[in-house]
Each structure stands twice: as structure tokens, then as C-alpha cells.
Design a protein around this motif. Sequence first.
Motif, PDB file in Angstrom:
ATOM      1  N   ASP A 142     -34.748 -15.763 -18.199  1.00 17.38           N
ATOM      2  CA  ASP A 142     -35.934 -14.687 -17.993  1.00 17.38           C
ATOM      3  C   ASP A 142     -35.685 -13.319 -18.460  1.00 17.38           C
ATOM      4  OD1 ASP A 142     -38.050 -13.333 -16.494  1.00 17.38           O
ATOM      5  OD2 ASP A 142     -38.231 -15.113 -15.183  1.00 17.38           O
ATOM      6  N   GLU A 143     -36.821 -12.600 -18.708  1.00 20.07           N
ATOM      7  CA  GLU A 143     -36.542 -11.159 -19.319  1.00 20.07           C
ATOM      8  C   GLU A 143     -36.176 -10.433 -18.168  1.00 20.07           C
ATOM      9  OE1 GLU A 143     -38.863  -7.928 -21.618  1.00 20.07           O
ATOM     10  OE2 GLU A 143     -39.371  -9.774 -22.055  1.00 20.07           O
ATOM     11  N   LYS A 144     -36.411 -10.676 -16.882  1.00 17.07           N
ATOM     12  CA  LYS A 144     -36.206  -9.878 -15.667  1.00 17.07           C
ATOM     13  C   LYS A 144     -34.611  -9.909 -15.532  1.00 17.07           C
ATOM     14  CE  LYS A 144     -37.355 -13.091 -12.138  1.00 17.07           C
ATOM     15  NZ  LYS A 144     -35.982 -13.686 -11.732  1.00 17.07           N
ATOM     16  N   ASP A 145     -34.139 -11.046 -16.106  1.00 19.46           N
ATOM     17  CA  ASP A 145     -32.659 -11.192 -15.716  1.00 19.46           C
ATOM     18  C   ASP A 145     -31.606 -10.568 -16.745  1.00 19.46           C
ATOM     19  OD1 ASP A 145     -32.961 -12.776 -13.329  1.00 19.46           O
ATOM     20  OD2 ASP A 145     -33.268 -14.555 -14.647  1.00 19.46           O
ATOM     21  N   ALA A 146     -32.316  -9.970 -17.790  1.00 26.62           N
ATOM     22  CA  ALA A 146     -31.498  -9.434 -18.860  1.00 26.62           C
ATOM     23  C   ALA A 146     -30.490  -8.341 -18.384  1.00 26.62           C
ATOM     24  CB  ALA A 146     -32.520  -8.668 -20.178  1.00 26.62           C
ATOM     25  N   GLY A 147     -30.954  -7.528 -17.583  1.00 25.82           N
ATOM     26  CA  GLY A 147     -29.810  -6.570 -16.944  1.00 25.82           C
ATOM     27  C   GLY A 147     -28.644  -7.086 -16.433  1.00 25.82           C
ATOM     28  N   ARG A 148     -28.942  -8.327 -15.551  1.00 25.72           N
ATOM     29  CA  ARG A 148     -27.674  -8.929 -14.901  1.00 25.72           C
ATOM     30  C   ARG A 148     -26.934  -9.678 -15.887  1.00 25.72           C
ATOM     31  NH1 ARG A 148     -30.333  -9.957 -10.983  1.00 25.72           N
ATOM     32  NH2 ARG A 148     -29.359  -8.729  -9.485  1.00 25.72           N
ATOM     33  N   TRP A 149     -27.460 -10.134 -17.058  1.00 27.84           N
ATOM     34  CA  TRP A 149     -26.600 -10.848 -18.032  1.00 27.84           C
ATOM     35  C   TRP A 149     -25.720  -9.725 -18.716  1.00 27.84           C
ATOM     36  CZ3 TRP A 149     -25.569 -15.499 -20.037  1.00 27.84           C
ATOM     37  CH2 TRP A 149     -26.243 -16.696 -19.209  1.00 27.84           C
ATOM     38  N   CYS A 150     -26.049  -8.581 -18.665  1.00 23.79           N
ATOM     39  CA  CYS A 150     -25.137  -7.232 -19.253  1.00 23.79           C
ATOM     40  C   CYS A 150     -23.950  -7.334 -18.754  1.00 23.79           C
ATOM     41  CB  CYS A 150     -25.697  -6.321 -19.197  1.00 23.79           C
ATOM     42  SG  CYS A 150     -27.137  -5.694 -19.866  1.00 23.79           S
ATOM     43  N   ALA A 151     -23.700  -8.168 -17.498  1.00 22.61           N
ATOM     44  CA  ALA A 151     -22.302  -8.176 -16.753  1.00 22.61           C
ATOM     45  C   ALA A 151     -21.476  -9.023 -17.867  1.00 22.61           C
ATOM     46  CB  ALA A 151     -22.670  -8.960 -15.711  1.00 22.61           C
ATOM     47  N   LEU A 152     -21.910  -9.933 -18.884  1.00 22.67           N
ATOM     48  CA  LEU A 152     -20.931 -10.104 -19.895  1.00 22.67           C
ATOM     49  C   LEU A 152     -19.801  -9.076 -20.193  1.00 22.67           C
ATOM     50  CD1 LEU A 152     -23.611 -12.558 -22.185  1.00 22.67           C
ATOM     51  CD2 LEU A 152     -21.165 -13.399 -20.825  1.00 22.67           C
ATOM     52  N   GLY A 153     -20.530  -8.149 -20.518  1.00 25.94           N
ATOM     53  CA  GLY A 153     -19.706  -6.904 -21.226  1.00 25.94           C
ATOM     54  C   GLY A 153     -18.542  -6.622 -20.162  1.00 25.94           C
ATOM     55  N   THR A 154     -18.571  -6.780 -18.777  1.00 28.06           N
ATOM     56  CA  THR A 154     -17.645  -6.575 -17.977  1.00 28.06           C
ATOM     57  C   THR A 154     -16.554  -7.672 -18.007  1.00 28.06           C
ATOM     58  OG1 THR A 154     -19.049  -4.944 -16.830  1.00 28.06           O
ATOM     59  CG2 THR A 154     -17.315  -5.690 -15.514  1.00 28.06           C
ATOM     60  N   LEU A 155     -17.254  -8.976 -17.748  1.00 28.25           N
ATOM     61  CA  LEU A 155     -16.616 -10.152 -17.341  1.00 28.25           C
ATOM     62  C   LEU A 155     -15.739 -10.438 -18.794  1.00 28.25           C
ATOM     63  CD1 LEU A 155     -19.466 -12.089 -16.008  1.00 28.25           C
ATOM     64  CD2 LEU A 155     -17.466 -11.548 -14.797  1.00 28.25           C
ATOM     65  N   LEU A 156     -16.155 -10.238 -19.860  1.00 23.49           N
ATOM     66  CA  LEU A 156     -15.321 -10.490 -21.067  1.00 23.49           C
ATOM     67  C   LEU A 156     -13.956 -10.004 -21.192  1.00 23.49           C
ATOM     68  CD1 LEU A 156     -18.299 -10.892 -23.768  1.00 23.49           C
ATOM     69  CD2 LEU A 156     -16.597 -12.681 -22.972  1.00 23.49           C
ATOM     70  N   VAL A 157     -13.834  -8.674 -20.687  1.00 26.91           N
ATOM     71  CA  VAL A 157     -12.687  -7.941 -20.929  1.00 26.91           C
ATOM     72  C   VAL A 157     -11.644  -8.625 -20.091  1.00 26.91           C
ATOM     73  CG1 VAL A 157     -11.368  -5.883 -20.548  1.00 26.91           C
ATOM     74  CG2 VAL A 157     -13.893  -5.649 -21.278  1.00 26.91           C
ATOM     75  N   PRO A 158     -11.486  -9.101 -18.745  1.00 23.48           N
ATOM     76  CA  PRO A 158     -10.449  -9.776 -18.296  1.00 23.48           C
ATOM     77  C   PRO A 158     -10.359 -11.154 -18.762  1.00 23.48           C
ATOM     78  CG  PRO A 158     -12.240  -9.111 -16.593  1.00 23.48           C
ATOM     79  CD  PRO A 158     -12.691  -8.430 -17.788  1.00 23.48           C
ATOM     80  N   TYR A 159     -11.573 -11.775 -19.067  1.00 23.88           N
ATOM     81  CA  TYR A 159     -11.574 -13.078 -19.726  1.00 23.88           C
ATOM     82  C   TYR A 159     -10.398 -12.949 -20.938  1.00 23.88           C
ATOM     83  CZ  TYR A 159     -13.352 -17.788 -21.060  1.00 23.88           C
ATOM     84  OH  TYR A 159     -13.213 -18.978 -21.578  1.00 23.88           O
ATOM     85  N   GLY A 160     -10.837 -12.149 -21.807  1.00 21.60           N
ATOM     86  CA  GLY A 160      -9.894 -11.898 -22.857  1.00 21.60           C
ATOM     87  C   GLY A 160      -8.394 -12.053 -22.577  1.00 21.60           C
ATOM     88  N   GLY A 161      -8.138 -11.035 -21.372  1.00 23.45           N
ATOM     89  CA  GLY A 161      -6.827 -10.886 -20.840  1.00 23.45           C
ATOM     90  C   GLY A 161      -6.283 -12.474 -20.390  1.00 23.45           C
ATOM     91  N   PHE A 162      -7.000 -13.102 -19.832  1.00 23.92           N
ATOM     92  CA  PHE A 162      -6.562 -14.501 -19.204  1.00 23.92           C
ATOM     93  C   PHE A 162      -6.466 -15.551 -20.375  1.00 23.92           C
ATOM     94  CE2 PHE A 162      -8.262 -13.043 -14.906  1.00 23.92           C
ATOM     95  CZ  PHE A 162      -6.769 -12.945 -14.163  1.00 23.92           C
ATOM     96  N   LEU A 163      -7.442 -15.513 -21.459  1.00 24.48           N
ATOM     97  CA  LEU A 163      -7.032 -16.272 -22.512  1.00 24.48           C
ATOM     98  C   LEU A 163      -6.050 -15.842 -23.205  1.00 24.48           C
ATOM     99  CD1 LEU A 163     -10.913 -16.409 -24.039  1.00 24.48           C
ATOM    100  CD2 LEU A 163      -9.544 -18.354 -22.740  1.00 24.48           C
ATOM    101  N   ALA A 164      -5.586 -14.744 -23.337  1.00 26.12           N
ATOM    102  CA  ALA A 164      -4.439 -14.261 -24.052  1.00 26.12           C
ATOM    103  C   ALA A 164      -3.049 -14.814 -23.369  1.00 26.12           C
ATOM    104  CB  ALA A 164      -4.204 -12.905 -24.086  1.00 26.12           C
ATOM    105  N   VAL A 165      -3.149 -14.874 -22.104  1.00 32.38           N
ATOM    106  CA  VAL A 165      -1.829 -15.358 -21.441  1.00 32.38           C
ATOM    107  C   VAL A 165      -1.873 -16.881 -21.000  1.00 32.38           C
ATOM    108  CG1 VAL A 165      -1.140 -13.283 -20.687  1.00 32.38           C
ATOM    109  CG2 VAL A 165      -2.587 -14.405 -19.245  1.00 32.38           C
ATOM    110  N   GLN A 166      -3.129 -17.635 -21.365  1.00 33.64           N
ATOM    111  CA  GLN A 166      -3.387 -18.944 -21.172  1.00 33.64           C
ATOM    112  C   GLN A 166      -3.289 -19.503 -19.553  1.00 33.64           C
ATOM    113  OE1 GLN A 166      -0.346 -20.541 -23.936  1.00 33.64           O
ATOM    114  NE2 GLN A 166      -2.020 -20.501 -25.560  1.00 33.64           N
TER     115      GLN A 166
END
Length: 360
Positions: A142-166
Motif C-alpha cells: 500500500d502506498e501509505k506504507d512506503a515510508g515504513r518500508w524505508c526501514a529496509l535501509g536500516t535493517l539491511l546494514v546489521p543483516y549484512g553483518g550477521f550474514l558475514a559471520v553466518q
Amino acid sequence: MKAAVLNAFGSPLAIENVPDPLLGTGEVIVDVVASRVLAYANEVLSGERKYLLELPVVPGPGAIGRIRATGPDATRLRPGDWVYCDPTVRSRDNALSPDIALQGLTAGSEGGLRLQRYFHDGAWAEQMRLPTENAVPIGDIDEKDAGRWCALGTLLVPYGGFLAVQLQAGEIALVNGATGSFGSAAVAVALAMGAQCVIATGRNEQALTELTRRFGARVRTVPMHGDEADDRARILQAAPGPIDCVLDILPPVASAMQVRTAVLAVRPHGRVVLMGGVGMQGGAGLDLPYPWMMRNGITLRGQWMYPPHAATLMAGLIRAGLVDLDHFEIAAFGLDRANEAVAHAAAHSGPFRMTVIQPR
């Protein structure tokens, strides 16, 4: 189209009419619906952080938007598709050691400047151009949820770290610096990946208490008081078992001693990933005991951002309900109020708080 333009470091963003981006092979044009504003965006725009950013430029790292047009080599994307615009642009002529630029934020290196000169402008505009592979489908929203989906940019940074250390389901993870925007997101990500328990450290006791309230007994918090031996002892006491991996995501104002406090708490044959900003403003480097690392088989690695496939996987975790975007409190500003948005992001940063610009 309308865009927010930084013409000189330290000057306000100018809201200007600029040419629409032109499509090339291997590229897409996206209609930007929402783009997050980093808590430290004011430090970048003022020049305080000394990021590699050639001016004038349209800032804005990452966005949620809809495909407007694709190049001839796109086989799946269609106009109207909802996508995450990943700002992590990689050179295509060296698969082993690609240069990386964060579109709309920093070139990161001299090599990254060449990328930035082409994929120059970020997301604080009605449209943006990006590499085809950086437009990651997220499914219908829903277009009104687009702002909340911007949280991807915040979540992805630590996710990259946890993927790196498996990080594996059932393990115990330590998030060092869990009270900021990225650190609190790291707690949510570790839980979503199946961590048995997350040890969350930080100096803000109120923020630590909020993490426990939000996520329950799987999070155990440890206030850091600045005494290395005592802080580490309390970390080990809080953990229900040996700590399998450590993610350090402390900000530049923290000290190397704070990093070492957490690193030396990891179990023998444990893994550590460094993703924070310690040392970027000077100060002592990280001093770790060589015999301890060697005899205990410690894996230590640095990680900047995340691998290309991470955004697709994180969208899947959100779709599955393992990461709940409703945790994020959103403050939205129109493009004409971009300067207000930057000031608001600096004054109202913290766990699960996000400022976004909505160009349309």
C-alpha cells in the motif's frame, strides 16, 4: 522534475527543477515514493563527516518507489513494480574487489568516485536512475506504507553483518551498541534470524529497557559503565551460555576500548564482525591480544554494508512476519520541507524512529 540539491557543504538544500534522468542500458528509472533521512545526514551535508561527495548533488541514500522505465536488458521488472532502491552501487568490472559507492551519500573511495560521477544523484527527487540490479522487487504494498518500508535501509546494514559471520538459528549473539538506530535494528534482525538470545549493550539504559519491553525475554541487556573488565564480566553473566558471535556497530564517538570489551567476550572459535564507526574521527586503534585470537581460533572480519542478495532475503523476512515494520515510528516530510526533515532526523534519532522524505 523537482529535487532537493546540495550546492555547497554547509548550505541549505535548494529545491530546484532539474532535468529528468535519462535511461541507459543496464539501468532503470524509478518514481520515488519515500526515502529515509539518516540521523547524521546533517553532518554529511555540512561537510563535517568529510564524505566523498562531488557537488552539486541530489542527496538521499536508498528509497522505496515504483518502476517507471527499464532498459532492454531487464527481463522481470515491469513499470509500476514496487522496488527497494538499494544505494550500494558496485562496479561491474571486478567481481572479486568491486569499487563501491553509496548513491546519494558517499563514494567511499577514490575508485568509488568514478561510480558516483555516473550514478550521481540520490533519492531526494521525484525520479532517480539506478543500476538495474539495485532495483529490488518487494511485492505489492500500500502506498501509505512506503515510508515504513524505508526501514529496509536500516535493517539491511546489521543483516549484512550477521550474514558475514553466518549467524545460525539457536545461537547467542551480542550486539555491541544496541541503543542507536542501526544497533536496535540489529537486535530485531538477530531475533528474526532465529537467535536463541541477543545480548544488547549500550550506555542508554532507558533505550535498553525499551528493547526488553519490545522483544521480551530473548533480549538481555547490559548497561555499559566504562570499566572494561566489569562490563565484560556483566556481559558474560547476562548470557545464558557461550556467546557465539559479536556484531559491533558502535558510532564514531565511541572508543576502541568499548569495542574490545565486547570482542573479548566471544567464545573460543567464535566470530566477530566490525560494522561501526570507531576510529573514523581519530583516536586509538583496536588492540586485540594476538595469542588469544590465535589459540582460540577467533574469526574477526570487517563488513561494510551487505551483499547484493540481502535486500531480497530481508524483504522475505518482512513478508513472513519475522521482522515487523510496525515497530518503526515514521515522521514524513514533503520534498519542499527537505531541510526540516534533515533537522528533524538529527533531533529525533533513536531506536525504531525514522524520518522520511516523500517527493510526491
